[in-house]
Design an enzyme around this catalytic site. Structure first.
Site, PDB file in Angstrom:
ATOM      1  CB  SER A 116      -0.964  -0.039   1.132  1.00 38.79           C
ATOM      2  OG  SER A 116      -1.176   1.248   1.429  1.00 38.79           O
TER       3      SER A 116
ATOM      4  CE1 TYR B  36      -4.328  -1.717   5.276  1.00 36.71           C
ATOM      5  CE2 TYR B  36      -2.982   0.000   4.943  1.00 36.71           C
ATOM      6  CZ  TYR B  36      -3.734  -0.672   4.534  1.00 36.71           C
ATOM      7  OH  TYR B  36      -3.854  -0.982   2.342  1.00 36.71           O
TER       8      TYR B  36
HETATM    9  P1  NAP Z   1     -11.451  -5.302   0.881  1.00 34.54           P
HETATM   10  O1  NAP Z   1     -12.659  -5.089   0.264  1.00 34.54           O
HETATM   11  O2  NAP Z   1     -11.881  -5.037   2.651  1.00 34.54           O
HETATM   12  O3  NAP Z   1     -11.825  -6.417   0.549  1.00 34.54           O
HETATM   13  C1  NAP Z   1     -10.856  -7.177   1.436  1.00 34.54           C
HETATM   14  C2  NAP Z   1     -10.985  -8.695   1.490  1.00 34.54           C
HETATM   15  O4  NAP Z   1     -10.141  -9.198   1.986  1.00 34.54           O
HETATM   16  C3  NAP Z   1     -11.783  -9.519   1.561  1.00 34.54           C
HETATM   17  O5  NAP Z   1     -12.950 -10.055   0.075  1.00 34.54           O
HETATM   18  C4  NAP Z   1     -11.797 -10.190   2.332  1.00 34.54           C
HETATM   19  O6  NAP Z   1     -12.806 -11.386   2.432  1.00 34.54           O
HETATM   20  C5  NAP Z   1     -11.025 -10.647   2.550  1.00 34.54           C
HETATM   21  N1  NAP Z   1     -10.075 -11.262   3.356  1.00 34.54           N
HETATM   22  C6  NAP Z   1     -10.076 -10.176   4.908  1.00 34.54           C
HETATM   23  N2  NAP Z   1      -9.295 -11.346   5.901  1.00 34.54           N
HETATM   24  C7  NAP Z   1      -9.187 -12.670   5.676  1.00 34.54           C
HETATM   25  C8  NAP Z   1      -8.628 -13.676   5.599  1.00 34.54           C
HETATM   26  N3  NAP Z   1      -8.287 -13.992   7.295  1.00 34.54           N
HETATM   27  N4  NAP Z   1      -8.766 -14.749   5.001  1.00 34.54           N
HETATM   28  C9  NAP Z   1      -9.330 -14.070   3.149  1.00 34.54           C
HETATM   29  N5  NAP Z   1     -10.037 -14.044   3.659  1.00 34.54           N
HETATM   30  C10 NAP Z   1      -9.500 -12.543   3.385  1.00 34.54           C
HETATM   31  O7  NAP Z   1     -10.514  -4.386   0.746  1.00 34.54           O
HETATM   32  P2  NAP Z   1      -9.458  -3.642  -0.854  1.00 34.54           P
HETATM   33  O8  NAP Z   1      -9.597  -2.134  -0.672  1.00 34.54           O
HETATM   34  O9  NAP Z   1     -10.153  -5.248  -1.841  1.00 34.54           O
HETATM   35  O10 NAP Z   1      -7.783  -4.864  -0.637  1.00 34.54           O
HETATM   36  C11 NAP Z   1      -7.572  -6.015  -0.282  1.00 34.54           C
HETATM   37  C12 NAP Z   1      -6.318  -5.530  -0.891  1.00 34.54           C
HETATM   38  O11 NAP Z   1      -5.482  -4.420  -0.603  1.00 34.54           O
HETATM   39  C13 NAP Z   1      -5.425  -4.936   0.937  1.00 34.54           C
HETATM   40  O12 NAP Z   1      -4.823  -6.086   1.260  1.00 34.54           O
HETATM   41  C14 NAP Z   1      -5.750  -3.360   1.077  1.00 34.54           C
HETATM   42  O13 NAP Z   1      -4.917  -3.554   2.422  1.00 34.54           O
HETATM   43  C15 NAP Z   1      -4.842  -3.586   0.370  1.00 34.54           C
HETATM   44  N6  NAP Z   1      -4.965  -1.809   0.058  1.00 34.54           N
HETATM   45  C16 NAP Z   1      -6.232  -1.530  -0.821  1.00 34.54           C
HETATM   46  C17 NAP Z   1      -6.160   0.156  -0.773  1.00 34.54           C
HETATM   47  C18 NAP Z   1      -6.939   0.801  -1.199  1.00 34.54           C
HETATM   48  O14 NAP Z   1      -7.401   1.802  -1.300  1.00 34.54           O
HETATM   49  N7  NAP Z   1      -9.018   0.247  -1.120  1.00 34.54           N
HETATM   50  C19 NAP Z   1      -5.339   0.366  -0.579  1.00 34.54           C
HETATM   51  C20 NAP Z   1      -4.402   0.431  -1.215  1.00 34.54           C
HETATM   52  C21 NAP Z   1      -3.879  -0.790  -0.190  1.00 34.54           C
HETATM   53  P3  NAP Z   1     -13.915 -11.810   3.225  1.00 34.54           P
HETATM   54  O15 NAP Z   1     -14.949 -10.893   3.377  1.00 34.54           O
HETATM   55  O16 NAP Z   1     -14.906 -12.957   2.785  1.00 34.54           O
HETATM   56  O17 NAP Z   1     -13.675 -11.850   4.739  1.00 34.54           O
END
Ligand code: NAP
Length: 248
Positions: free
Chosen positions: A143, A157
């Site tokens: 990130s 985080y």
């Molecule tokens: P999101 O919409 O909250 O999705 C997170 C996903 O992770 C969900 O599918 C959730 O599934 C799954 N998850 C969480 N804990 C888990 C576990 N223990 N085992 C298996 N699955 C798990 O978030 P997102 O924004 O797409 O984020 C995805 C990644 O991108 C993360 O690592 C985040 O830190 C990174 N990121 C996001 C941003 C942003 O601005 N959105 C920026 C930089 C980096 P369930 O609901 O089934 O648990």
């Protein structure tokens, strides 16, 4: 060789967008989730409906049993993994430094760091040419927070993602000779539900003014880069950490 991609945390957001795009591009996709079964199944239905191949696999990838089960199920239902997108992650509520407790920190490290180590380990057992595999690719989710520092409530985080940057650099060196490329992406402000976990529902809107391009990004814009890194077009890209944040 058929392409089999494991995407952790693919029930929504960036993981789901990547699973959909990879499905369109001929990967058989393991759509991992932990609790959101219906949403993971909807991603699978979309991929299969468009003529692709995918299965939903429930596994908590922050545990050794979960990571093992995810790859064993993938072997059984789709074949040996050739790619891994280590995407699952959490942000959790804003907390100042004097409000952290060891349990909250342990959960952050487990979901955001341990899961990536465990899944990479399972991938290497199958992909490494040293282990008789055919090689492969790994993309780790970092990130922009790892560069910016997470001041204002997201220190843990940001620190967890700093660990992923370091992990990626070392793993790429270890696995290059074993036929596996390892890279990471550092997205900026991307429109997904993860921001709701901070308790600040205006977070994206509030911070979007800091982006030189003047807007937040979409999960699809991240998926494009992940699928590129997984592909043969990135055949000489190894140990790279790619910023995808509109210049922020
Ligand atoms: P999101 O919409 O909250 O999705 C997170 C996903 O992770 C969900 O599918 C959730 O599934 C799954 N998850 C969480 N804990 C888990 C576990 N223990 N085992 C298996 N699955 C798990 O978030 P997102 O924004 O797409 O984020 C995805 C990644 O991108 C993360 O690592 C985040 O830190 C990174 N990121 C996001 C941003 C942003 O601005 N959105 C920026 C930089 C980096 P369930 O609901 O089934 O648990």
């Amino acid at each position: 060789m058929s392409k089999v991609l494991v995407v952790t945390g693919a029930s929504r957001g960036i993981g789901a967008a990547t699973a959909r795009l990879a499905g369109q591009q001929g990967y058989a996709v393991a759509v991992n989730y932990n609790s959101s079964a219906d949403r993971a199944q909807a991603v699978v239905d979309e991929i299969v409906g468009a003529g692709g191949k995918a299965v939903a696999i429930k596994a908590d990838v922050s545990t050794p049993d979960g990571a093992k089960a995810l790859f064993a199920e993938t072997d059984a239902q789709l074949g040996t993994a050739t790619g891994l997108f280590n995407n699952a992650g959490i942000v959790a509520n804003y907390r100042p430094i004097d409000a952290y407790d060891a349990e909250a920190l342990a959960e952050m490290w487990r979901v955001n760091i341990t899961s990536q180590f465990l899944c990479a380990g399972e991938a290497v057992k199958r992909m490494s040419t040293t282990n008789g595999g055919a090689g492969g690719t790994i993309v780790n989710m970092s990130s922009a927070a790892s560069r910016i520092g997470g001041a204002g409530g997201m220190l843990a985080y940001a620190a967890s993602k700093g660990a992923i940057d370091t992990f990626t650099l070392g793993l790429a060196v270890d696995l290059g000779p074993q036929g596996i490329r390892v890279n990471a992406i550092r997205p900026g402000l991307i429109e997904t539900e993860i921001h709701d976990q901070t308790g600040d529902l205006q977070r994206l809107e509030r911070l979007s003014g800091q982006v030189p391009m003047g807007r937040t990004g979409t999960a699809e814009e991240i998926a494009d880069v992940v699928v590129y890194l997984l592909s043969e077009q990135a055949s000489y890209v190894n140990g790279a950490i790619i910023d995808i944040g509109g210049g922020r």
